[in-house]
Design an enzyme around this catalytic site. Structure first.
Site, short mmCIF file in Angstrom:
data_model
loop_
_atom_site.label_atom_id
_atom_site.label_comp_id
_atom_site.label_asym_id
_atom_site.label_seq_id
_atom_site.Cartn_x
_atom_site.Cartn_y
_atom_site.Cartn_z
N ASP A 51 0.84 -1.20 0.00
CA ASP A 51 0.00 0.00 0.00
C ASP A 51 0.88 1.25 0.00
O ASP A 51 0.38 2.38 -0.08
CB ASP A 51 -1.02 -0.01 1.15
CG ASP A 51 -0.38 0.01 2.53
OD1 ASP A 51 0.87 -0.12 2.61
OD2 ASP A 51 -1.11 0.16 3.51
N SER A 52 2.21 1.04 0.03
CA SER A 52 3.14 2.15 -0.22
C SER A 52 2.88 2.77 -1.59
O SER A 52 3.35 3.86 -1.87
CB SER A 52 4.59 1.66 -0.12
OG SER A 52 4.80 0.51 -0.92
N ASP A 90 -1.12 -6.18 -0.37
CA ASP A 90 -1.20 -5.50 0.92
C ASP A 90 -2.63 -5.04 1.16
O ASP A 90 -3.19 -4.29 0.35
CB ASP A 90 -0.28 -4.27 0.86
CG ASP A 90 0.36 -3.96 2.19
OD1 ASP A 90 0.09 -4.66 3.17
OD2 ASP A 90 1.17 -3.00 2.21
N LYS A 120 -1.11 -9.37 2.96
CA LYS A 120 -0.38 -8.89 4.14
C LYS A 120 -1.30 -7.99 4.96
O LYS A 120 -2.05 -7.19 4.40
CB LYS A 120 0.87 -8.12 3.73
CG LYS A 120 1.63 -7.52 4.92
CD LYS A 120 3.01 -7.04 4.55
CE LYS A 120 3.07 -5.66 3.96
NZ LYS A 120 2.56 -4.59 4.86
N GLU A 122 -1.29 -5.51 8.64
CA GLU A 122 -0.49 -4.89 9.69
C GLU A 122 -1.10 -5.17 11.07
O GLU A 122 -2.33 -5.07 11.22
CB GLU A 122 -0.44 -3.36 9.50
CG GLU A 122 0.34 -2.93 8.27
CD GLU A 122 0.42 -1.41 8.14
OE1 GLU A 122 0.01 -0.67 9.07
OE2 GLU A 122 0.89 -0.95 7.08
N GLU A 189 9.12 -4.02 10.63
CA GLU A 189 9.46 -2.71 10.06
C GLU A 189 10.06 -1.80 11.13
O GLU A 189 9.41 -1.50 12.15
CB GLU A 189 8.23 -2.05 9.41
CG GLU A 189 8.57 -0.68 8.84
CD GLU A 189 7.58 -0.15 7.81
OE1 GLU A 189 6.68 -0.89 7.35
OE2 GLU A 189 7.74 1.04 7.45
#
Ligand code: KIV
Length: 272
Positions: A51-52, A90, A120, A122, A189
């Site tokens: 999602d970057s 993501d 993925k 978080e 991270e």
């Protein structure tokens, strides 16, 4: 390194084998078919459609505004390149935090519409029930703890967590919860190196670090950072291996100048 045509599709099982054999997993992001093909030609274990993309290609200041439609659109572009790398999609902000059912419905979209091999999420203990639900349904999950970019507004920035004994213990508990829920690997991270080493040691699944030091089972970086395309800032965890933004500026400047001077196009670039 085998040629791309000879390489077999990377699966979560293959990642497990590599990790058990002590081989380092290498991952990078990609957001479109052209770069996915290029990245896959070089040979990576994992391509993350991160999602970057909100910052690297959509022009947002952080990843919070990124929608599931944005992520699926880019995931589908990446998987159309048919990479041999395992492609992870993501899940963006608020597409999995509401409930394990919400997570399941949205994760399925990544596999069915985006064509990804895994997703993925978080978060640690809080998100473990959602991870468990996905894994039970047959969806491979890559966990992600440490700096959580989707929580940047709540935290008030990108502070490195885990520097106090209490925070470090909580992160170890998070890592174990993600593993127990069935994740196949865990992104760490921006964690202190010693803590990453402790987590890596405590887990059976591989850790994949970004700004988490050299003691992880693998490393991941954002494509636009390592090739020098993202210029707003260079994160401390990034090493720039090229400065493509400058190379592009030079090439575009030459094109502009040659058109203005009449040097381009020539007969060679024209048709009779
Ligand atoms: O979105 C992303 O690119 C990521 C990596 C930084 C791990 O989550």
């Amino acid at each position: 390194m085998k040629a791309q045509s000879e390489r077999e599709k990377v699966t979560v099982r293959e990642l497990r084998r590599k990790s058990d054999a002590g081989e380092t997993i290498v991952a990078v992001t990609a957001y479109d078919a052209l770069t996915a093909r290029l990245v896959d030609g070089v040979g990576f274990d994992i391509i993350l459609v991160g999602d970057s993309l909100g910052m690297t290609v959509l022009g947002y200041e952080n990843t919070v505004p990124v929608t599931i439609e944005d992520c699926l659109y880019h995931a589908a572009a990446v998987t159309r390149a048919r990479p041999t790398a395992l492609v992870v999609g993501d899940m963006p902000f608020l597409t999995y935090q509401v409930s394990p059912e919400q997570a399941l419905v949205n994760a399925a979209r990544f596999l069915q519409e985006g064509g990804t091999d895994a997703v993925k999420l978080e978060g640690g203990q809080f998100i473990a029930p959602a991870i468990r639900r996905l894994v039970q349904a047959g969806i491979p999950v890559l966990g992600h703890i440490g700096v959580l970019p989707q929580a940047v507004l709540a935290v008030g920035g990108y502070r490195v967590p885990g520097r106090t004994p209490e925070e470090a213990d909580a992160l170890v508990a998070d890592a174990l919860a993600v593993q127990d829920a069935g994740a196949f690997a865990l992104v760490l991270e921006c964690l202190p190196m010693a803590l990453s080493a402790r987590i890596t040691e405590a887990l059976d699944i591989p850790t994949i670090g970004i700004g988490a030091g050299p003691h992880c089972g693998g490393q991941i970086q954002v494509l636009h950072d390592v090739v020098g395309l993202f210029e707003a800032f260079v994160p401390r965890h990034t090493k720039r291996y090229a400065f493509l933004a400058e190379a592009m500026r030079e090439a575009l400047g030459e094109y502009r100048d040659e058109v203005r001077s009449g040097e381009f196009p020539t007969q060679e670039h024209s048709f009779k």
